[in-house]
Design a protein around this motif. Structure first.
Motif, PDB file in Angstrom:
ATOM      1  N   LYS A 153     -19.514  10.893  -3.955  1.00  0.00           N
ATOM      2  CA  LYS A 153     -18.753   9.992  -4.824  1.00  0.00           C
ATOM      3  C   LYS A 153     -17.307   9.890  -4.341  1.00  0.00           C
ATOM      4  O   LYS A 153     -16.660  10.900  -4.035  1.00  0.00           O
ATOM      5  N   LEU A 154     -16.796   8.676  -4.305  1.00  0.00           N
ATOM      6  CA  LEU A 154     -15.390   8.422  -3.985  1.00  0.00           C
ATOM      7  C   LEU A 154     -14.606   8.382  -5.293  1.00  0.00           C
ATOM      8  O   LEU A 154     -14.956   7.640  -6.221  1.00  0.00           O
ATOM      9  N   LEU A 155     -13.543   9.191  -5.371  1.00  0.00           N
ATOM     10  CA  LEU A 155     -12.784   9.347  -6.606  1.00  0.00           C
ATOM     11  C   LEU A 155     -11.389   8.732  -6.484  1.00  0.00           C
ATOM     12  O   LEU A 155     -10.932   8.390  -5.399  1.00  0.00           O
ATOM     13  N   ASP A 156     -10.721   8.676  -7.615  1.00  0.00           N
ATOM     14  CA  ASP A 156      -9.279   8.475  -7.735  1.00  0.00           C
ATOM     15  C   ASP A 156      -8.763   7.199  -7.074  1.00  0.00           C
ATOM     16  O   ASP A 156      -8.260   7.206  -5.951  1.00  0.00           O
ATOM     17  N   PHE A 157      -8.851   6.115  -7.825  1.00  0.00           N
ATOM     18  CA  PHE A 157      -8.262   4.855  -7.396  1.00  0.00           C
ATOM     19  C   PHE A 157      -6.861   4.699  -8.016  1.00  0.00           C
ATOM     20  O   PHE A 157      -6.402   3.591  -8.290  1.00  0.00           O
ATOM     21  N   GLY A 158      -6.169   5.842  -8.214  1.00  0.00           N
ATOM     22  CA  GLY A 158      -4.889   5.842  -8.908  1.00  0.00           C
ATOM     23  C   GLY A 158      -3.789   5.070  -8.204  1.00  0.00           C
ATOM     24  O   GLY A 158      -2.875   4.562  -8.858  1.00  0.00           O
ATOM     25  N   ILE A 159      -3.817   4.986  -6.866  1.00  0.00           N
ATOM     26  CA  ILE A 159      -2.787   4.200  -6.166  1.00  0.00           C
ATOM     27  C   ILE A 159      -3.429   3.041  -5.406  1.00  0.00           C
ATOM     28  O   ILE A 159      -2.862   2.530  -4.441  1.00  0.00           O
ATOM     29  N   SER A 160      -4.609   2.643  -5.832  1.00  0.00           N
ATOM     30  CA  SER A 160      -5.293   1.534  -5.164  1.00  0.00           C
ATOM     31  C   SER A 160      -4.548   0.228  -5.424  1.00  0.00           C
ATOM     32  O   SER A 160      -3.693   0.131  -6.312  1.00  0.00           O
ATOM     33  N   ALA A 161      -4.854  -0.779  -4.636  1.00  0.00           N
ATOM     34  CA  ALA A 161      -4.189  -2.075  -4.756  1.00  0.00           C
ATOM     35  C   ALA A 161      -5.147  -3.155  -4.286  1.00  0.00           C
ATOM     36  O   ALA A 161      -6.158  -2.877  -3.639  1.00  0.00           O
ATOM     37  N   THR A 162      -4.817  -4.383  -4.626  1.00  0.00           N
ATOM     38  CA  THR A 162      -5.576  -5.491  -4.077  1.00  0.00           C
ATOM     39  C   THR A 162      -5.158  -5.681  -2.620  1.00  0.00           C
ATOM     40  O   THR A 162      -4.005  -5.420  -2.254  1.00  0.00           O
ATOM     41  N   ALA A 163      -6.094  -6.110  -1.792  1.00  0.00           N
ATOM     42  CA  ALA A 163      -5.822  -6.259  -0.362  1.00  0.00           C
ATOM     43  C   ALA A 163      -4.662  -7.224  -0.143  1.00  0.00           C
ATOM     44  O   ALA A 163      -4.624  -8.323  -0.709  1.00  0.00           O
ATOM     45  N   GLY A 164      -3.702  -6.802   0.682  1.00  0.00           N
ATOM     46  CA  GLY A 164      -2.560  -7.648   1.011  1.00  0.00           C
ATOM     47  C   GLY A 164      -1.444  -7.643   0.002  1.00  0.00           C
ATOM     48  O   GLY A 164      -0.413  -8.299   0.207  1.00  0.00           O
ATOM     49  N   GLU A 165      -1.613  -6.892  -1.081  1.00  0.00           N
ATOM     50  CA  GLU A 165      -0.567  -6.857  -2.111  1.00  0.00           C
ATOM     51  C   GLU A 165       0.674  -6.130  -1.590  1.00  0.00           C
ATOM     52  O   GLU A 165       0.586  -5.005  -1.107  1.00  0.00           O
ATOM     53  N   PRO A 166       1.859  -6.736  -1.680  1.00  0.00           N
ATOM     54  CA  PRO A 166       3.066  -6.065  -1.175  1.00  0.00           C
ATOM     55  C   PRO A 166       3.434  -4.874  -2.046  1.00  0.00           C
ATOM     56  O   PRO A 166       3.165  -4.848  -3.249  1.00  0.00           O
ATOM     57  N   ASP A 167       4.062  -3.880  -1.422  1.00  0.00           N
ATOM     58  CA  ASP A 167       4.518  -2.712  -2.165  1.00  0.00           C
ATOM     59  C   ASP A 167       5.741  -3.052  -3.005  1.00  0.00           C
ATOM     60  O   ASP A 167       6.647  -3.738  -2.552  1.00  0.00           O
ATOM     61  N   ASP A 168       5.726  -2.569  -4.248  1.00  0.00           N
ATOM     62  CA  ASP A 168       6.912  -2.725  -5.087  1.00  0.00           C
ATOM     63  C   ASP A 168       7.409  -1.344  -5.513  1.00  0.00           C
ATOM     64  O   ASP A 168       7.971  -1.161  -6.587  1.00  0.00           O
TER      65      ASP A 168
END
Length: 455
Positions: A153-168
């Motif tokens: 199982k892949l866990l923790d999408f806590g800092i995931s983002a949509t592809a190409g989304e700029p960092d803020d």
């Protein structure tokens, strides 16, 4: 009112009762809890402290809710609780998993490369599903991969983002973990699917070598380590595995494979049993879909050539007898109707042709034996060909191939148990619509052949 918040026994939003604190991280706590409405155990993830962590909890719930895949921990709910001071604490309710993380597994040292490949293939399959939904995980590392009884199982999408989304984020909190962060992330470029493939390469590297290419804890340590170059992979690894890891770790993200490409390459690398026990070849042809052609023995197989020769001799004898019969009947009718003169004596060559002794009976085909390794290969072929034909879902095929890969080095009793587990999986996945009935029948036939190896 609890003096410490949160605490065991606390009821959140009149539904989720906290039981035990499972893990504390820099940005969140994970609790074992009970969903009192549905009477089921769940995991509750509460942000630790600031509003940034609270915002990430909301993002995690929204992005993870897009994903429905057996290799990704499921998100059940998102709610907001009120702290004693009146502030709002958003929390995420997730699937409660049992097992150990890859990080815990690696405390005993590197894994056998076959086990590492099997785990990485499952992670690549989960990443392919996430990327297809436009989600980039951004923090692939051993602590976010759990080895459960039902699979990886892949866990923790806590800092995931949509592809190409700029960092803020100016704090670097969403850059990931220094030892696993892709080079382009350090340059401030948006996360893309290739970012996760770099993390997959580091994960694979650490599973087989015992440490990541750059074993560091901070960004400053990473910069210093990069000036000296990465650690080296063990020379004993298969060349194809070393090559795949190198491709994932390419500095140029466009030169890394996609998650789907990595999964296919890893699946082919999953080792099968090296046992030399043998079982008889089946005397009946396997049943299955006409679209899936079982791999046949090559043209140089002696038993196959003998069967072809025997069939050819038999047909020749039958054809010769038929010609003699037609000539005899036809000649009698001609004599009665036209009183034709007697035919000239047959030529010596004709005499030899019609009076030759019958061909000796063809020898019975020798009983061919099939090694267990070859029997596993036949099951593997059926699964891979079924997936290519679109008659086995890709996640189902990977599940079967992972179970096949675990046969290596098992005792006879354990092989039987593993084959029985595969048979149950076939029935289960058929009921879920994960493969066609023809494919299920073909794979079960191949499993029956494999099980005979322990007899």
């Amino acid at each position: 009112m609890h003096d410490v918040w949160p605490a065991p026994g606390l009821l959140l939003t009149s539904r989720y009762r906290l039981v035990t604190l499972l893990e504390t991280g820099g940005m969140a706590q994970v609790w074992r809890a009970t969903d009192e409405l549905l009477d089921r155990p769940v995991a509750v993830k509460l942000p630790a402290g600031d509003t940034r962590a609270a915002h990430l909890a909301w993002r995690e719930a929204r992005l993870a809710a897009r994903l429905s895949h057996p290799g990704i921990a499921a998100v059940h709910d998102y709610r907001e609780a009120v702290r004693p001071d009146g502030s709002v604490a958003p929390f995420v309710v997730m699937e409660l998993l049992s097992g150990e993380t890859v990080a815990a597994r690696l405390t005993d040292g590197p894994m056998p490369w076959g086990e590492a490949v099997s785990i990485a293939a499952a992670v690549a399959e989960a990443l392919a599903a996430a990327h297809a939904a436009g989600v980039v995980h951004r923090d692939i590392k051993p602590g976010n991969v759990m080895l459960c009884t039902g699979g990886v199982k892949l866990l923790d999408f806590g800092i995931s983002a949509t592809a190409g989304e700029p960092d803020d984020d100016d704090t670097g909190a969403t850059f990931g973990t220094p030892a696993y962060a892709a080079p382009e992330r350090l340059d401030g470029k948006p996360a893309e699917p290739a970012t996760d493939l770099y993390g997959l390469g580091v994960l694979l590297f650490e599973m087989v070598a015992g440490e990541p290419p750059y074993s560091v804890d901070t960004w400053e340590e990473l910069a210093a380590a990069q000036s000296h170059g990465p650690a080296r992979l063990p020379e004993s690894l298969p060349e194809r595995l070393r090559d795949l890891i190198g491709r994932c770790l390419q500095e140029d993200p466009y030169r890394r494979p996609s998650a789907a490409e990595a999964r296919r390459a890893l699946t082919r690398l999953i080792p099968s049993t090296a046992s030399r026990r043998t079982i008889p070849l089946p005397t009946r042809p396997p049943t299955g879909s006409a679209r899936v052609v079982p791999r046949l023995t090559g043209a140089g197989d002696p038993s196959l050539n003998r069967r072809r020769i025997a069939l050819g001799i038999g047909l020749a004898v039958v054809a010769g007898s038929f010609v003699v019969l037609v000539n005899t009947v036809g000649g009698a009718e001609d004599d009665a109707q036209f009183a034709a003169p007697p035919s000239p004596s047959p030529s010596p060559s004709a005499t030899r042709e019609t009076t030759a002794p019958p061909a000796p009976p063809s020898p019975a085909p020798e009983e061919k034996t099939l090694t267990v390794d070859a029997a596993v290969g036949r099951v593997r072929d059926a699964v891979e060909q079924g997936e290519e034909a679109g008659e086995i879902r890709s996640d189902v095929a990977l599940d079967f191939l992972n179970l096949l890969g675990q046969l290596d080095g098992l005792s006879e009793v354990k092989v039987d148990d593993q084959v029985d587990l595969l048979s149950r999986k076939v029935r289960q996945r058929l009921g879920e619509g994960g493969l066609t009935s023809d494919q299920a029948g073909l794979i079960q036939d191949r499993l029956d052949d494999l099980k005979g190896a322990s007899a």
